[in-house]
Scaffold this motif. Structure first.
Motif, PDB file in Angstrom:
ATOM      1  N   MET A  96       1.758  -3.836   6.855  1.00  0.00           N
ATOM      2  CA  MET A  96       2.464  -5.045   6.447  1.00  0.00           C
ATOM      3  C   MET A  96       2.849  -4.954   4.969  1.00  0.00           C
ATOM      4  O   MET A  96       2.031  -4.561   4.138  1.00  0.00           O
ATOM      5  N   ASP A  97       4.079  -5.342   4.678  1.00  0.00           N
ATOM      6  CA  ASP A  97       4.586  -5.381   3.307  1.00  0.00           C
ATOM      7  C   ASP A  97       4.486  -4.038   2.577  1.00  0.00           C
ATOM      8  O   ASP A  97       4.556  -3.996   1.341  1.00  0.00           O
ATOM      9  N   ALA A  98       4.275  -2.951   3.308  1.00  0.00           N
ATOM     10  CA  ALA A  98       4.208  -1.643   2.648  1.00  0.00           C
ATOM     11  C   ALA A  98       5.607  -1.220   2.215  1.00  0.00           C
ATOM     12  O   ALA A  98       6.594  -1.566   2.854  1.00  0.00           O
ATOM     13  N   ASP A  99       5.667  -0.501   1.117  1.00  0.00           N
ATOM     14  CA  ASP A  99       6.959  -0.003   0.649  1.00  0.00           C
ATOM     15  C   ASP A  99       7.135   1.416   1.177  1.00  0.00           C
ATOM     16  O   ASP A  99       6.456   2.345   0.741  1.00  0.00           O
ATOM     17  N   LEU A 100       8.007   1.559   2.142  1.00  0.00           N
ATOM     18  CA  LEU A 100       8.184   2.850   2.802  1.00  0.00           C
ATOM     19  C   LEU A 100       9.562   3.443   2.507  1.00  0.00           C
ATOM     20  O   LEU A 100      10.031   4.312   3.233  1.00  0.00           O
ATOM     21  N   ARG A 101      10.195   2.983   1.452  1.00  0.00           N
ATOM     22  CA  ARG A 101      11.528   3.505   1.158  1.00  0.00           C
ATOM     23  C   ARG A 101      11.459   5.006   0.878  1.00  0.00           C
ATOM     24  O   ARG A 101      10.612   5.457   0.107  1.00  0.00           O
ATOM     25  N   GLY A 102      12.287   5.719   1.531  1.00  0.00           N
ATOM     26  CA  GLY A 102      12.342   7.163   1.317  1.00  0.00           C
ATOM     27  C   GLY A 102      11.190   7.934   1.938  1.00  0.00           C
ATOM     28  O   GLY A 102      11.098   9.146   1.797  1.00  0.00           O
ATOM     29  N   GLY A 117      -9.360   3.961   9.847  1.00  0.00           N
ATOM     30  CA  GLY A 117     -10.159   2.787   9.500  1.00  0.00           C
ATOM     31  C   GLY A 117     -10.335   2.590   8.006  1.00  0.00           C
ATOM     32  O   GLY A 117     -11.042   1.680   7.584  1.00  0.00           O
ATOM     33  N   ALA A 118      -9.705   3.435   7.188  1.00  0.00           N
ATOM     34  CA  ALA A 118      -9.844   3.288   5.735  1.00  0.00           C
ATOM     35  C   ALA A 118      -9.044   2.084   5.261  1.00  0.00           C
ATOM     36  O   ALA A 118      -8.046   1.711   5.872  1.00  0.00           O
ATOM     37  N   ASN A 119      -9.518   1.476   4.187  1.00  0.00           N
ATOM     38  CA  ASN A 119      -8.774   0.373   3.600  1.00  0.00           C
ATOM     39  C   ASN A 119      -8.013   0.881   2.385  1.00  0.00           C
ATOM     40  O   ASN A 119      -8.600   1.231   1.367  1.00  0.00           O
ATOM     41  N   LEU A 120      -6.705   0.952   2.526  1.00  0.00           N
ATOM     42  CA  LEU A 120      -5.842   1.473   1.456  1.00  0.00           C
ATOM     43  C   LEU A 120      -4.869   0.396   0.994  1.00  0.00           C
ATOM     44  O   LEU A 120      -3.769   0.698   0.543  1.00  0.00           O
ATOM     45  N   ASN A 121      -5.296  -0.869   1.094  1.00  0.00           N
ATOM     46  CA  ASN A 121      -4.407  -1.949   0.685  1.00  0.00           C
ATOM     47  C   ASN A 121      -4.019  -1.807  -0.787  1.00  0.00           C
ATOM     48  O   ASN A 121      -4.856  -1.533  -1.644  1.00  0.00           O
ATOM     49  N   GLN A 122      -2.737  -1.979  -1.038  1.00  0.00           N
ATOM     50  CA  GLN A 122      -2.170  -1.884  -2.389  1.00  0.00           C
ATOM     51  C   GLN A 122      -2.426  -0.539  -3.065  1.00  0.00           C
ATOM     52  O   GLN A 122      -2.377  -0.431  -4.292  1.00  0.00           O
ATOM     53  N   ALA A 123      -2.753   0.481  -2.274  1.00  0.00           N
ATOM     54  CA  ALA A 123      -2.970   1.800  -2.873  1.00  0.00           C
ATOM     55  C   ALA A 123      -1.635   2.401  -3.296  1.00  0.00           C
ATOM     56  O   ALA A 123      -0.591   2.091  -2.735  1.00  0.00           O
ATOM     57  N   HIS A 136      -5.358   6.315  11.908  1.00  0.00           N
ATOM     58  CA  HIS A 136      -5.581   5.431  13.056  1.00  0.00           C
ATOM     59  C   HIS A 136      -6.345   4.171  12.624  1.00  0.00           C
ATOM     60  O   HIS A 136      -7.431   4.261  12.073  1.00  0.00           O
ATOM     61  N   GLY A 137      -5.729   3.027  12.851  1.00  0.00           N
ATOM     62  CA  GLY A 137      -6.392   1.760  12.532  1.00  0.00           C
ATOM     63  C   GLY A 137      -6.680   1.566  11.054  1.00  0.00           C
ATOM     64  O   GLY A 137      -7.556   0.783  10.699  1.00  0.00           O
ATOM     65  N   ALA A 138      -5.964   2.284  10.198  1.00  0.00           N
ATOM     66  CA  ALA A 138      -6.167   2.116   8.759  1.00  0.00           C
ATOM     67  C   ALA A 138      -5.390   0.899   8.276  1.00  0.00           C
ATOM     68  O   ALA A 138      -4.447   0.455   8.914  1.00  0.00           O
ATOM     69  N   SER A 139      -5.818   0.366   7.141  1.00  0.00           N
ATOM     70  CA  SER A 139      -5.116  -0.767   6.568  1.00  0.00           C
ATOM     71  C   SER A 139      -4.380  -0.315   5.319  1.00  0.00           C
ATOM     72  O   SER A 139      -4.988   0.162   4.369  1.00  0.00           O
ATOM     73  N   LEU A 140      -3.058  -0.447   5.354  1.00  0.00           N
ATOM     74  CA  LEU A 140      -2.223   0.013   4.237  1.00  0.00           C
ATOM     75  C   LEU A 140      -1.338  -1.127   3.752  1.00  0.00           C
ATOM     76  O   LEU A 140      -0.224  -0.923   3.299  1.00  0.00           O
ATOM     77  N   GLN A 141      -1.866  -2.333   3.865  1.00  0.00           N
ATOM     78  CA  GLN A 141      -1.063  -3.489   3.507  1.00  0.00           C
ATOM     79  C   GLN A 141      -0.623  -3.426   2.041  1.00  0.00           C
ATOM     80  O   GLN A 141      -1.429  -3.154   1.149  1.00  0.00           O
ATOM     81  N   SER A 142       0.670  -3.670   1.831  1.00  0.00           N
ATOM     82  CA  SER A 142       1.278  -3.648   0.493  1.00  0.00           C
ATOM     83  C   SER A 142       1.083  -2.325  -0.242  1.00  0.00           C
ATOM     84  O   SER A 142       1.168  -2.288  -1.472  1.00  0.00           O
ATOM     85  N   ALA A 143       0.806  -1.255   0.482  1.00  0.00           N
ATOM     86  CA  ALA A 143       0.651   0.044  -0.180  1.00  0.00           C
ATOM     87  C   ALA A 143       2.021   0.572  -0.602  1.00  0.00           C
ATOM     88  O   ALA A 143       3.032   0.270   0.023  1.00  0.00           O
ATOM     89  N   ASP A 144       2.027   1.332  -1.672  1.00  0.00           N
ATOM     90  CA  ASP A 144       3.270   1.947  -2.144  1.00  0.00           C
ATOM     91  C   ASP A 144       3.358   3.340  -1.529  1.00  0.00           C
ATOM     92  O   ASP A 144       2.643   4.258  -1.940  1.00  0.00           O
ATOM     93  N   LEU A 145       4.196   3.476  -0.546  1.00  0.00           N
ATOM     94  CA  LEU A 145       4.325   4.750   0.160  1.00  0.00           C
ATOM     95  C   LEU A 145       5.715   5.340  -0.039  1.00  0.00           C
ATOM     96  O   LEU A 145       6.198   6.110   0.781  1.00  0.00           O
ATOM     97  N   ARG A 146       6.342   4.987  -1.141  1.00  0.00           N
ATOM     98  CA  ARG A 146       7.700   5.480  -1.375  1.00  0.00           C
ATOM     99  C   ARG A 146       7.721   7.008  -1.393  1.00  0.00           C
ATOM    100  O   ARG A 146       6.888   7.637  -2.046  1.00  0.00           O
ATOM    101  N   SER A 147       8.645   7.542  -0.636  1.00  0.00           N
ATOM    102  CA  SER A 147       8.845   8.999  -0.552  1.00  0.00           C
ATOM    103  C   SER A 147       7.597   9.770  -0.133  1.00  0.00           C
ATOM    104  O   SER A 147       7.489  10.969  -0.383  1.00  0.00           O
TER     105      SER A 147
END
Lengths: 332, 385
Positions: A113-119, A69-75, A88-99
């Protein structure tokens, strides 16, 4: 530093808490927008419903952290270790999750949504019900591929997502939304795609060997040169599909609808096409060694130069079909 | 008779077919002009009857084909059901190759009529309730709930068909929760409340099995134009996937009922007539229910877990921050919660009222109210016409 001190200092305007050790602390519902936790140790901490948008977690240790349930948008979460974390149910919209390391993490009903999950490594992660529209999982260089081996992707929303070349070996994508998803060259061997919606998906050169596609919607898919050998396509509707050079050897396509499909040069050796509808299909130079076409409908199909010498055509309807030698099959 | 042999073979083929359930769904839909998702109800239909009905009402294979296709095309899973239609046609083909005399034999069967006979499960429930010593009170309360009419004449009550009453209730209340609420509400208006609470519980217990869910829900996407057979159901508020029972039968039941009780204008009946005529007057359809789009919109404007917490609290019990409740929420996908919420609230007003009420009653009222707003906003278009 304890929680109280952290909150006081943050309240006072301090945002940089680089390398801080806060393992196991409870920060339930804390407002920490834009905080810098780079290199921090937060493993096992509770950050449920915390406000962490635009927070910087670069290279932080978030192993087993409770972030539901944490809001990690654009984190900024690139390179973060989030293995076993609860999102669970967290918001990671547009977060940078590369590698980022997300192995065995729970991302149930998460917003990616729109999260960067490359690598990113999502092996064994549970993404059931997660929304990944617009997420980037694209293969860049060989080493920069999102790893999704063994991930649970049931009912996941990947509409329009870029999964070109992604490693999706044996993933469970049952009932997933894959409309317009780019799965070019993706490795989907042994994947479960039953009841998934693949309308207008890009499946060119995809490897679906041994995959389960029962009940999948395959309207307007692009399947050029795809490998579908040993896949279960029983009763699937591939009407009008463009699939030249497709490899369907040993696949189960009984009762499938392949009418008007373009199957030129397709490898259909040992394919089970019993009672399939292949009317008006193009099968020029197709390889039909030991193909089971019992009771199939091949009316008006084009079989020019197709290899038919060992094909089982018992009870098949060949009315008006163009035979390998170019002659039109006689009407009975 | 050779015909029987081939019929047996076809029945066996269809029963053992991988797509058996879908085959039956499409056959029932084509025969009854009524989409049925409930497995328990589908199981009441025998393949042999359905096959004979289809054979008897279609004189050529082509006729059967065009009819099956036309029904399959009204479904949201059109592609799958066109394949199913092909399977049925293929299997039934031998019946059209039979010698002339068999065709005549089969054709003697009366053409299928609009089946108003209640499904077997309803009859079974009725016979269970008939055995109850409180049967007159059961009928009284059922009638009161479905028609808002309090009948005290025991002769009239005895003559009432219990199966019809059960079916009326099942069709008027799409969920057991709604039925329960309606029973409770009506009982509260009676002087012998304690007695009738027991009766209400008996009814609920008996009718529970009529509300079992089928995980795979396909439903009618488009309404076909008028047919020679029973008329198509009128457009309903529920877009695909909503399992609401057959409104058509309900409307008919209401009409029948008005004949039975001409002096009594039930507010319930009136309300539904008004709602239906409004539906018919409007040509536009409500937005189709796309679970992915709905989930996406909710997630855009609120944290998914917050939405889950609020809806779960609304539907079940207020979530406490305990390990147990946390696990309960994990077990319920957001998709399912949203769909349950949508099926529970008949109008946007009801949805909004319930959401805000629940949000206010929970801890973190501000956050939950924000989520309530986001959910209501995302679901709004599903109620609009």
């Amino acid at each position: 530093m304890n929680v109280k001190e952290l909150l006081q200092r943050y309240e006072a305007g301090e945002t940089k808490f680089t390398g801080i050790s806060l393992s196991g602390v409870n920060l339930f519902g804390a407002d920490l927008i834009g905080i810098v936790f780079s290199g921090a140790d937060l493993h096992g901490a509770t950050l449920i419903f915390a406000y962490l948008s635009r927070a910087n977690f670069r290279k932080a240790n978030l192993v087993g952290t409770r972030l539901s349930g944490a809001n990690l948008n654009q984190a900024w979460l690139s390179g973060v270790n989030l293995s076993n974390a609860d999102l669970h149910g967290a918001s990671l919209q547009s977060a940078d999750l590369r590698s980022a390391n997300l192995t065995l993490a729970s991302l149930l009903d998460a917003n990616l949504m729109d999260a960067d999950l490359r690598g990113a490594n999502l092996s064994g992660a549970d993404l059931t019900g997660a929304c990944l529209r617009g997420a980037n999982l694209r293969e860049e260089k060989r080493m920069y591929t999102a790893k999704l081996r063994g991930a649970i992707l049931q009912k996941v929303d990947l509409q329009g997502a870029d999964l070109r070349g992604a490693d999706l070996l044996k993933v469970n994508l049952r009932g997933a939304n894959l409309r317009e998803t780019n799965l070019r060259e993706a490795d989907l061997r042994g994947a479960n795609l039953s009841d998934a919606n693949l309308s207008s998906a890009f499946l060119t050169e995809v490897n679906l060997m041994g995959a389960n596609l029962r009940g999948a919607i395959l309207k307007n898919v692009k399947l050029e040169r795809a490998i579908l050998s040993e896949a279960d396509l029983t009763g699937v509707n591939l009407q009008g599909a463009v699939m030249p050079d497709v490899r369907l050897s040993k696949a189960q396509v009984s009762r499938g609808n392949l009418s008007f499909a373009r199957l030129n040069r397709a490898d259909l050796s040992r394919t089970n096409l019993r009672e399939a509808n292949l009317s008006e299909s193009d099968l020029i130079e197709a390889y039909l060694a030991r193909t089971n076409l019992m009771g199939a409908n091949l009316s008006n199909a084009n079989l020019t130069r197709a290899e038919l010498s060992t094909t089982n055509l018992m009870g098949a309807n060949l009315q008006g079909a163009t035979m390998p030698d170019g002659r039109i099959h006689d009407t009975d | 008779m050779p015909g029987l042999l081939s019929l047996d073979r076809i029945v066996k083929n269809l029963e053992t077919h991988d797509n058996s359930t879908r085959i039956k769904k499409l056959m029932v839909y084509t025969c009854q002009s009524q989409w049925e998702n409930e497995l328990s109800i589908l199981n009441q239909y025998a393949f042999s009857d359905l096959i004979q009905q289809l054979r008897a009402s279609h004189f050529s294979l082509e006729q059967l084909r065009s009819r099956l296709y036309s029904f399959a095309e009204t479904l949201n899973r059109q592609a799958e059901y066109l394949v199913v239609a092909d399977t049925i046609i293929h299997q039934l083909e031998p019946l059209y190759d039979e010698p002339e005399e068999l065709t005549q034999v089969v054709a003697v069967k009366s053409p299928p009529k609009a089946s108003t006979k209640p499904p077997w499960i309803v009859l079974e429930t009725a016979s269970e309730l008939e055995a109850d010593s409180n049967i007159l009170r059961i009928k009284k309360l059922m009638l009161y709930v479905s028609k808002n009419h309090w009948e005290t004449d025991s002769q009239i009550l005895e003559q009432l068909n219990l199966a019809d009453l059960i079916q009326d209730l099942r069709e008027s209340y799409p969920s057991i929760k709604k039925l329960s609420a309606a029973l409770k509400q009506q009982v509260q208006t009676l002087n012998r409340q304690a007695d009738y609470i027991v009766v209400a519980k008996t009814i609920l217990k008996a009718l529970q099995k009529l509300y079992t869910d089928d995980s795979e829900i396909t439903s009618v996407k488009a309404v076909k134009a008028a047919r020679s057979q029973p008329p198509a159901p009128p457009p309903t508020r529920f877009p695909p996937q909503a399992n609401t029972g057959n409104r058509n039968t309900r409307k008919q039941a209401e009409k029948d009922n008005q004949k039975k009780f001409p002096n009594h204008q039930s507010p319930l009946v009136q309300d539904q007539e008004i709602r239906q005529s409004a539906t018919q007057a409007s040509t536009s359809q409500p937005c189709p229910y796309d679970p992915f789009d709905l989930r996406l919109n909710v997630m855009k404007y609120t944290t998914p877990l917050r939405a889950k917490l609020l809806i779960f609290s609304l539907l079940y019990h207020p979530i406490k921050k305990t390990q147990h409740d946390w696990l309960l929420m994990k077990a319920k996908p957001l998709d399912d919660l949203l769909f349950e919420l949508f099926s529970t609230c008949a109008t946007l007003e009801e949805l909004e009222a319930k959401l805000y009420q629940t949000a206010q009653a929970l801890e973190d009222a501000d956050e939950n109210t924000q989520a309530a707003g986001a959910i209501a906003q995302s679901m709004k278009r599903l109620y609009e016409r």
